[in-house]
Design a protein around this motif. Sequence first.
Motif, PDB file in Angstrom:
ATOM      1  N   HIS A 245       0.865  -1.181   0.000  1.00 44.74           N
ATOM      2  CA  HIS A 245       0.000   0.000   0.000  1.00 44.74           C
ATOM      3  C   HIS A 245       0.901   1.231   0.000  1.00 44.74           C
ATOM      4  O   HIS A 245       1.763   1.365   0.869  1.00 44.74           O
ATOM      5  N   ILE A 246       0.688   2.135  -0.966  1.00 47.15           N
ATOM      6  CA  ILE A 246       1.444   3.389  -0.977  1.00 47.15           C
ATOM      7  C   ILE A 246       0.854   4.312   0.080  1.00 47.15           C
ATOM      8  O   ILE A 246      -0.349   4.576   0.085  1.00 47.15           O
ATOM      9  N   THR A 247       1.692   4.783   0.983  1.00 37.87           N
ATOM     10  CA  THR A 247       1.257   5.597   2.121  1.00 37.87           C
ATOM     11  C   THR A 247       2.028   6.906   2.087  1.00 37.87           C
ATOM     12  O   THR A 247       3.172   6.983   2.572  1.00 37.87           O
ATOM     13  N   PRO A 248       1.444   7.973   1.529  1.00 41.16           N
ATOM     14  CA  PRO A 248       2.191   9.225   1.315  1.00 41.16           C
ATOM     15  C   PRO A 248       2.756   9.852   2.583  1.00 41.16           C
ATOM     16  O   PRO A 248       3.723  10.602   2.517  1.00 41.16           O
ATOM     17  N   ARG A 249       2.181   9.557   3.761  1.00 39.75           N
ATOM     18  CA  ARG A 249       2.652  10.164   5.002  1.00 39.75           C
ATOM     19  C   ARG A 249       3.782   9.369   5.649  1.00 39.75           C
ATOM     20  O   ARG A 249       4.316   9.776   6.684  1.00 39.75           O
ATOM     21  N   LEU A 250       4.182   8.272   5.042  1.00 35.49           N
ATOM     22  CA  LEU A 250       5.206   7.421   5.643  1.00 35.49           C
ATOM     23  C   LEU A 250       6.587   8.025   5.369  1.00 35.49           C
ATOM     24  O   LEU A 250       7.110   7.937   4.264  1.00 35.49           O
ATOM     25  N   VAL A 251       7.171   8.657   6.383  1.00 38.60           N
ATOM     26  CA  VAL A 251       8.463   9.312   6.192  1.00 38.60           C
ATOM     27  C   VAL A 251       9.546   8.722   7.076  1.00 38.60           C
ATOM     28  O   VAL A 251      10.722   9.027   6.923  1.00 38.60           O
ATOM     29  N   ARG A 252       9.177   7.881   8.053  1.00 37.33           N
ATOM     30  CA  ARG A 252      10.114   7.350   9.033  1.00 37.33           C
ATOM     31  C   ARG A 252      10.649   8.475   9.912  1.00 37.33           C
ATOM     32  O   ARG A 252      10.497   9.642   9.600  1.00 37.33           O
ATOM     33  N   GLY A 253      11.290   8.156  11.027  1.00 35.08           N
ATOM     34  CA  GLY A 253      11.640   9.174  11.999  1.00 35.08           C
ATOM     35  C   GLY A 253      13.081   9.635  11.984  1.00 35.08           C
ATOM     36  O   GLY A 253      13.454  10.462  12.803  1.00 35.08           O
ATOM     37  N   LEU A 254      13.915   9.127  11.076  1.00 35.16           N
ATOM     38  CA  LEU A 254      15.342   9.444  11.128  1.00 35.16           C
ATOM     39  C   LEU A 254      15.763  10.260   9.903  1.00 35.16           C
ATOM     40  O   LEU A 254      15.230  10.085   8.808  1.00 35.16           O
ATOM     41  N   ASP A 255      16.746  11.121  10.102  1.00 38.39           N
ATOM     42  CA  ASP A 255      17.139  12.059   9.045  1.00 38.39           C
ATOM     43  C   ASP A 255      17.792  11.396   7.850  1.00 38.39           C
ATOM     44  O   ASP A 255      17.833  11.971   6.764  1.00 38.39           O
ATOM     45  N   TYR A 256      18.353  10.204   8.024  1.00 34.30           N
ATOM     46  CA  TYR A 256      19.199   9.667   6.958  1.00 34.30           C
ATOM     47  C   TYR A 256      18.433   8.991   5.819  1.00 34.30           C
ATOM     48  O   TYR A 256      19.028   8.563   4.840  1.00 34.30           O
ATOM     49  N   TYR A 257      17.117   8.888   5.896  1.00 36.53           N
ATOM     50  CA  TYR A 257      16.383   8.170   4.850  1.00 36.53           C
ATOM     51  C   TYR A 257      16.302   8.958   3.549  1.00 36.53           C
ATOM     52  O   TYR A 257      16.143  10.176   3.536  1.00 36.53           O
ATOM     53  N   THR A 258      16.403   8.241   2.419  1.00 31.35           N
ATOM     54  CA  THR A 258      16.219   8.803   1.080  1.00 31.35           C
ATOM     55  C   THR A 258      15.409   7.791   0.267  1.00 31.35           C
ATOM     56  O   THR A 258      15.486   6.591   0.494  1.00 31.35           O
ATOM     57  N   ARG A 259      14.641   8.297  -0.663  1.00 34.66           N
ATOM     58  CA  ARG A 259      13.878   7.450  -1.582  1.00 34.66           C
ATOM     59  C   ARG A 259      13.017   6.414  -0.840  1.00 34.66           C
ATOM     60  O   ARG A 259      12.149   6.779  -0.056  1.00 34.66           O
ATOM     61  N   THR A 260      13.266   5.150  -1.038  1.00 38.04           N
ATOM     62  CA  THR A 260      12.387   4.106  -0.501  1.00 38.04           C
ATOM     63  C   THR A 260      12.280   4.156   1.023  1.00 38.04           C
ATOM     64  O   THR A 260      13.284   4.160   1.728  1.00 38.04           O
ATOM     65  N   THR A 261      11.059   4.196   1.524  1.00 34.04           N
ATOM     66  CA  THR A 261      10.796   3.972   2.951  1.00 34.04           C
ATOM     67  C   THR A 261       9.669   2.947   3.049  1.00 34.04           C
ATOM     68  O   THR A 261       8.809   2.867   2.167  1.00 34.04           O
ATOM     69  N   PHE A 262       9.666   2.174   4.119  1.00 27.84           N
ATOM     70  CA  PHE A 262       8.604   1.167   4.269  1.00 27.84           C
ATOM     71  C   PHE A 262       8.386   0.821   5.731  1.00 27.84           C
ATOM     72  O   PHE A 262       9.257   1.025   6.581  1.00 27.84           O
ATOM     73  N   GLU A 263       7.216   0.318   5.995  1.00 30.26           N
ATOM     74  CA  GLU A 263       6.848  -0.242   7.298  1.00 30.26           C
ATOM     75  C   GLU A 263       6.040  -1.508   7.055  1.00 30.26           C
ATOM     76  O   GLU A 263       5.365  -1.630   6.030  1.00 30.26           O
ATOM     77  N   ILE A 264       6.094  -2.414   8.002  1.00 26.06           N
ATOM     78  CA  ILE A 264       5.196  -3.558   8.011  1.00 26.06           C
ATOM     79  C   ILE A 264       4.444  -3.521   9.327  1.00 26.06           C
ATOM     80  O   ILE A 264       5.046  -3.402  10.403  1.00 26.06           O
ATOM     81  N   THR A 265       3.133  -3.574   9.248  1.00 22.05           N
ATOM     82  CA  THR A 265       2.294  -3.533  10.442  1.00 22.05           C
ATOM     83  C   THR A 265       1.565  -4.858  10.605  1.00 22.05           C
ATOM     84  O   THR A 265       1.349  -5.600   9.635  1.00 22.05           O
ATOM     85  N   SER A 266       1.175  -5.142  11.839  1.00 21.47           N
ATOM     86  CA  SER A 266       0.465  -6.384  12.141  1.00 21.47           C
ATOM     87  C   SER A 266      -0.769  -6.083  12.981  1.00 21.47           C
ATOM     88  O   SER A 266      -0.680  -5.377  13.995  1.00 21.47           O
TER      89      SER A 266
END
Length: 413
Positions: A245-266
Motif C-alpha cells: 500500500h502506498i502511504t504518502p505520510r510514511l516518512v520514518r523518523g530518522l534524518d538519513y532516509y532517502t527514496r524508498t521507505t517502508f513499514e510492516i504492520t500487524s
Amino acid sequence: MKGTRDLLPADTSLWQRVEAEAHRVFAAYHYGEIRTPILEETALFARGVGAETDIVMKEMYTFRDRDEESLTLRPEATASVVRAYIEHSLYNQGGIQKLYYLGPMFRRERPQKGRYRQFYQIGAEVLGSQNALVDVEVLEMLVLFLERVGIREYQLLINSVGCPNCRPAYLEALRLALQNVKSTMCGDCQRRADTNPLRVLDCKVEADQPIIDGLPKIIDHLDPECRQHFERFTSGLQERGLAYHITPRLVRGLDYYTRTTFEITSGALGAQNALVGGGRYDGLSEMLGGPPTPGIGFSIGQDRLILAVQAAAVLKPGSQLAAYVVWMGESALAPASRLVRELRAQGMSVEIDYDPVKIKKAMGNANKLGARFAIIIGEGEITSGKFQVKDMASGEQKELEPSAIAEYVKGKL
C-alpha cells in the motif's frame, strides 16, 4: 527498573527459535552477521540519526565517562553498522556488503505494550547499490522471514521520501503550508514545523490527523530520477507477488532516509502495530565521513515480533526435553551418566538428577519437566543389558539396548 524486564527460560526458548530462523533466512540471501558495540560516541548518532530527531533530543541514554568523553547506549543500529563499514574499509572488498544484526537497543521513552527502554532488534543492511531491485529483494527476504515465524497477516506500507535534489523544494512547500496551521497543532508539531517539518507527518496525535492529511504529499514532488526509482521498486514488488500500500505520510523518523521507505504492520499488535521499519539511506556514509555509498536496510522490533508470533501460535517455544534418565542404586549412576552424555552429544535435550531419588519421585520429576521419555536404569537393567524406555505421552514402555536408545528416541520426537 522501569522499562526493562527479565526474559526467563520460558520466554527465551521462543526468542531463540525466532533468532535461529533469522540466521537461516538471512544466510540464504548471503548476509553475514555483524556485532557492533552497545556503547558508541554520542556524535555518531547526532550526525547519523539527526540532531533534531526525537531520538537524539529526548530519548538517548547519554553520559560522560571518566575521560569526559560523551558516550551513548545505541538507540538504533544502522549508524553503528555504517560506522563499522567505514572504519574497517569494507568498501574495499568489492561488490555490495550484506550485513545483519541482532541485539539490544536503548531509548528512554514511555513504556507500553511491546515497547521497552531496553528493547531488541533484528535488522539487516545492504551497502553499495542504488538499484531498486535490491530494495525489492530486501523486502522479499523480510517477508519470507516473517512467514517462516508464522506471521501471515500483515500490511506492507511503502513511500518515497525523495533525495537531496528534490526534497528541499518539497520541504519549502511543507513549511509554507504549516505556517497557516501549526498554531492549532500539538506542541511537538509546532516545534517540528520550524526545525524538522518532515517529522510532522509522523505525528500520532489524533486531533492533528485531519490537518496533516491536507498537507502537501512528498510523492507529488519527486524528481524524474526518484520517480523512476520508485516505479521500478513498485513494479518489482508486483513481479514477485508482494502486496503493498502506498502511504504518502510514511516518512520514518530518522534524518538519513532517502527514496524508498517502508513499514510492516500487524493487526495482532493492536494500536501500536508497527512491526518493521526501514528504507534507503544513500547519503549516510558520507554524513559519517565515509565514501559515497548507497544503502538500504530495516529493523524489526523483536519484542513486538514475539507478541505477534505468540498470537499466530505457529512457531512453538524451544525444543521439548527429550528424556529424563532415572537411575536406582549406586551401580546404575555410571551407565546412566554415560547414556546422558551420549544422547546430549547427538543434540538431544536430556536431564538427570545426580542425587539418589525414589522411583516414584523421579517419574514425577520427569512428568513435571515435560520429558517425552523416561529412561529407567536399575540393577536388573544393568544385568540384562537393556534399559527401560517409557514414552510419557502414550505410556508405552520398551526394553532397549543402550546403543539403540538414541535412534529410537529421535525417531519418536
